[in-house]
Design a protein around this motif. Structure first.
Motif, mmCIF file in Angstrom:
data_model
loop_
_atom_site.group_PDB
_atom_site.id
_atom_site.type_symbol
_atom_site.label_atom_id
_atom_site.label_comp_id
_atom_site.label_asym_id
_atom_site.label_seq_id
_atom_site.Cartn_x
_atom_site.Cartn_y
_atom_site.Cartn_z
ATOM 1 N N LEU A 101 0.828 -1.213 0.000
ATOM 2 C CA LEU A 101 0.000 0.000 0.000
ATOM 3 C C LEU A 101 0.858 1.257 0.000
ATOM 4 C CD1 LEU A 101 -2.845 -1.039 2.458
ATOM 5 C CD2 LEU A 101 -2.971 -0.839 -0.027
ATOM 6 N N ILE A 102 1.975 1.244 0.708
ATOM 7 C CA ILE A 102 2.872 2.403 0.712
ATOM 8 C C ILE A 102 3.496 2.601 -0.663
ATOM 9 C CG2 ILE A 102 5.071 3.254 1.642
ATOM 10 C CD1 ILE A 102 4.212 2.009 4.336
ATOM 11 N N VAL A 103 3.897 1.515 -1.308
ATOM 12 C CA VAL A 103 4.467 1.616 -2.659
ATOM 13 C C VAL A 103 3.418 2.154 -3.632
ATOM 14 C CG1 VAL A 103 5.382 0.269 -4.590
ATOM 15 C CG2 VAL A 103 6.214 -0.145 -2.288
ATOM 16 N N ALA A 104 2.170 1.693 -3.501
ATOM 17 C CA ALA A 104 1.097 2.202 -4.364
ATOM 18 C C ALA A 104 0.870 3.688 -4.125
ATOM 19 C CB ALA A 104 -0.191 1.418 -4.115
ATOM 20 N N LEU A 105 0.934 4.112 -2.863
ATOM 21 C CA LEU A 105 0.775 5.532 -2.544
ATOM 22 C C LEU A 105 1.889 6.364 -3.165
ATOM 23 C CD1 LEU A 105 -0.811 7.654 -0.896
ATOM 24 C CD2 LEU A 105 0.783 7.197 0.963
ATOM 25 N N VAL A 106 3.114 5.858 -3.135
ATOM 26 C CA VAL A 106 4.241 6.570 -3.749
ATOM 27 C C VAL A 106 4.032 6.684 -5.262
ATOM 28 C CG1 VAL A 106 6.715 6.418 -4.254
ATOM 29 C CG2 VAL A 106 5.884 6.000 -1.939
ATOM 30 N N PHE A 107 3.600 5.588 -5.897
ATOM 31 C CA PHE A 107 3.340 5.630 -7.337
ATOM 32 C C PHE A 107 2.227 6.631 -7.675
ATOM 33 C CE2 PHE A 107 5.554 1.532 -8.105
ATOM 34 C CZ PHE A 107 6.206 1.884 -9.274
ATOM 35 N N PHE A 108 1.122 6.595 -6.923
ATOM 36 C CA PHE A 108 0.019 7.524 -7.180
ATOM 37 C C PHE A 108 0.451 8.969 -6.961
ATOM 38 C CE2 PHE A 108 -3.081 3.933 -6.456
ATOM 39 C CZ PHE A 108 -3.567 3.946 -7.752
ATOM 40 N N THR A 109 1.264 9.215 -5.937
ATOM 41 C CA THR A 109 1.769 10.564 -5.698
ATOM 42 C C THR A 109 2.632 11.040 -6.859
ATOM 43 O OG1 THR A 109 1.762 10.122 -3.320
ATOM 44 C CG2 THR A 109 3.039 12.002 -4.068
ATOM 45 N N GLY A 110 3.501 10.173 -7.346
ATOM 46 C CA GLY A 110 4.330 10.519 -8.500
ATOM 47 C C GLY A 110 3.493 10.811 -9.736
ATOM 48 N N LEU A 111 2.443 10.034 -9.948
ATOM 49 C CA LEU A 111 1.581 10.264 -11.109
ATOM 50 C C LEU A 111 0.827 11.583 -10.994
ATOM 51 C CD1 LEU A 111 0.133 6.695 -11.634
ATOM 52 C CD2 LEU A 111 1.577 7.962 -13.213
ATOM 53 N N ILE A 112 0.375 11.902 -9.791
ATOM 54 C CA ILE A 112 -0.340 13.147 -9.595
ATOM 55 C C ILE A 112 0.591 14.344 -9.781
ATOM 56 C CG2 ILE A 112 -1.476 14.569 -7.832
ATOM 57 C CD1 ILE A 112 -2.741 11.966 -6.793
ATOM 58 N N LEU A 113 1.823 14.247 -9.284
ATOM 59 C CA LEU A 113 2.774 15.349 -9.447
ATOM 60 C C LEU A 113 3.128 15.554 -10.919
ATOM 61 C CD1 LEU A 113 5.193 14.779 -6.442
ATOM 62 C CD2 LEU A 113 3.435 16.538 -6.699
ATOM 63 N N VAL A 114 3.276 14.483 -11.676
ATOM 64 C CA VAL A 114 3.574 14.611 -13.113
ATOM 65 C C VAL A 114 2.368 15.187 -13.851
ATOM 66 C CG1 VAL A 114 3.988 13.261 -15.218
ATOM 67 C CG2 VAL A 114 5.312 12.816 -13.159
ATOM 68 N N PHE A 115 1.174 14.791 -13.432
ATOM 69 C CA PHE A 115 -0.036 15.263 -14.098
ATOM 70 C C PHE A 115 -0.240 16.760 -13.907
ATOM 71 C CE2 PHE A 115 -4.687 15.957 -14.097
ATOM 72 C CZ PHE A 115 -4.940 15.589 -15.407
ATOM 73 N N PHE A 116 0.059 17.292 -12.724
ATOM 74 C CA PHE A 116 -0.187 18.700 -12.441
ATOM 75 C C PHE A 116 0.993 19.602 -12.753
ATOM 76 C CE2 PHE A 116 -3.532 16.989 -9.593
ATOM 77 C CZ PHE A 116 -4.589 17.609 -10.219
#
Length: 81
Positions: A65-80
């Motif tokens: 779950l922590i790894v998934a959170l890191v991936f989602f955070t990275g995707l959100i930062l790239v998106f914005f």
């Protein structure tokens, strides 16, 4: 619980067949956003499955779950950005 286990099995079979096709038959052009999104979803589902299990160690599930959170955070930062 059984639905999540079947979904994870389908994801694993899909990854194996796609990678086999990519490396041995014909190259597939994937963007990093698609691969990162897929990995984040895969780790999220694996983590939920491990945490929901009645027996066994739940530390691996929380690590997923922590790894998934890191991936989602990275995707959100790239998106914005």
């Amino acid at each position: 619980m059984k639905v999540l286990r079947k979904l994870n099995l389908i994801i694993a079979i899909g990854v194996l067949s796609t990678s086999f096709y990519h490396f041995f038959i014909d190259s597939i052009d994937f963007s990093m956003n698609i691969i990162s999104s897929f990995l984040a979803l895969m780790y999220l589902l694996f983590g939920i499955e491990k945490v929901k299990e009645k027996d066994g160690d739940k530390k691996l599930g929380y690590a997923y779950l922590i790894v998934a959170l890191v991936f989602f955070t990275g995707l959100i930062l790239v998106f914005f950005s």
